[in-house]
Each structure stands twice: as C-alpha cells, then as structure tokens.
Design a protein around this motif. Structure first.
Motif, mmCIF file in Angstrom:
data_model
loop_
_atom_site.group_PDB
_atom_site.id
_atom_site.type_symbol
_atom_site.label_atom_id
_atom_site.label_comp_id
_atom_site.label_asym_id
_atom_site.label_seq_id
_atom_site.Cartn_x
_atom_site.Cartn_y
_atom_site.Cartn_z
ATOM 1 N N TRP A 48 -22.777 -10.655 -7.338
ATOM 2 C CA TRP A 48 -22.162 -11.760 -6.596
ATOM 3 C C TRP A 48 -23.186 -12.470 -5.720
ATOM 4 C CZ3 TRP A 48 -17.562 -13.615 -7.792
ATOM 5 C CH2 TRP A 48 -16.645 -12.795 -8.456
ATOM 6 N N ARG A 49 -24.027 -11.710 -5.062
ATOM 7 C CA ARG A 49 -25.001 -12.292 -4.132
ATOM 8 C C ARG A 49 -26.079 -13.110 -4.838
ATOM 9 N NH1 ARG A 49 -25.199 -9.643 1.180
ATOM 10 N NH2 ARG A 49 -23.515 -8.144 1.235
ATOM 11 N N TRP A 58 -21.175 -17.164 -2.238
ATOM 12 C CA TRP A 58 -20.729 -16.016 -3.016
ATOM 13 C C TRP A 58 -19.608 -15.256 -2.346
ATOM 14 C CZ3 TRP A 58 -20.486 -10.997 -1.536
ATOM 15 C CH2 TRP A 58 -21.165 -10.649 -0.370
ATOM 16 N N ASP A 59 -19.651 -15.134 -1.009
ATOM 17 C CA ASP A 59 -18.620 -14.352 -0.328
ATOM 18 C C ASP A 59 -17.266 -15.044 -0.378
ATOM 19 O OD1 ASP A 59 -19.686 -16.300 1.354
ATOM 20 O OD2 ASP A 59 -19.373 -15.132 3.167
ATOM 21 N N ARG A 60 -17.246 -16.368 -0.393
ATOM 22 C CA ARG A 60 -15.974 -17.097 -0.513
ATOM 23 C C ARG A 60 -15.410 -16.949 -1.924
ATOM 24 N NH1 ARG A 60 -13.561 -16.391 2.697
ATOM 25 N NH2 ARG A 60 -12.030 -17.815 1.876
ATOM 26 N N TYR A 62 -16.007 -14.496 -4.000
ATOM 27 C CA TYR A 62 -15.554 -13.116 -4.147
ATOM 28 C C TYR A 62 -14.225 -12.896 -3.428
ATOM 29 C CZ TYR A 62 -15.414 -8.068 -4.148
ATOM 30 O OH TYR A 62 -15.008 -6.775 -4.325
ATOM 31 N N ALA A 63 -14.036 -13.532 -2.275
ATOM 32 C CA ALA A 63 -12.777 -13.404 -1.541
ATOM 33 C C ALA A 63 -11.614 -13.971 -2.364
ATOM 34 C CB ALA A 63 -12.873 -14.112 -0.191
#
Length: 109
Positions: A48-49, A58-60, A62-63
């Motif tokens: 993801w990163r 990436w964190d959005r 993945y969320a």
C-alpha cells in the motif's frame, strides 16, 4: 478503469453520507479514483505504501478498502461481476462446482 467498466461498478458502491444529507463533510476523493488505486495495488502486487503519487494517499485508499471489505462490499462486488461474466458466456450465474489444485493447498502438520 474504462467508462463502461465504471458504469457497471458505480451502482454497487455506497452513496457517500454527504450526498444523502446525512451530515459529514464531502469526501476528498472520488470512489473511481479509490477503486483505480485498489486495482493498481492488487494488479501489481505492491505494498500500500508503495502506491504512486498519481493516486490518492495510500492510507486513505486503504481506509476505504478496509471499510468496504468490513461491510461485505468487496465480496458482493466480486459476486456481481462474476455473475455478469458467466451470463455473458452463456453459463449459469452461480458456479456448480469448484476445483482446488493439490499443489495450491499445503497440508498442515
């Protein structure tokens, strides 16, 4: 994702809360961008990163993916698309049997 593919997938995604006037502020990303990013991660087998900067953070992404998976949306989307493909091939929507390759399943000790 092409426009034709998006037209098929769009109706399966949840409507954002702000569009239904259920409060909250508008999401910062279009669901199409998020899905494109998820497809990129799964297609290329990256972490993801390691997602390119062309996509949302990436964190959005993945969320969104985690929330959709928890709600069962990922499985539902898979089943809908599988049904459409099988119908287009002149087969029943639901498979009648499955095959597991013995090399794919490792025996436990």
């Amino acid at each position: 994702m092409t426009d034709a593919q998006w037209a098929v997938v769009r109706d399966a995604l949840p409507v954002p809360a702000w569009m239904e006037r259920r409060g909250r502020q508008p999401e910062g990303f279009c669901h199409r961008q998020v899905l494109d990013a998820v497809f990129y991660v799964t297609d290329n087998g990256i972490k993801w990163r390691a997602m390119p900067a062309d996509f949302p953070a990436w964190d959005r992404v993945y969320a969104f993916f985690r929330r959709w998976r928890k709600q069962g949306l990922v499985g539902e989307l898979h089943d809908r698309l599988r049904g459409r493909v099988r119908t287009a091939q002149g087969r029943d929507r639901e498979p009648s049997a499955g095959i597991i390759d013995s090399q794919s399943v490792k025996a436990s000790a």
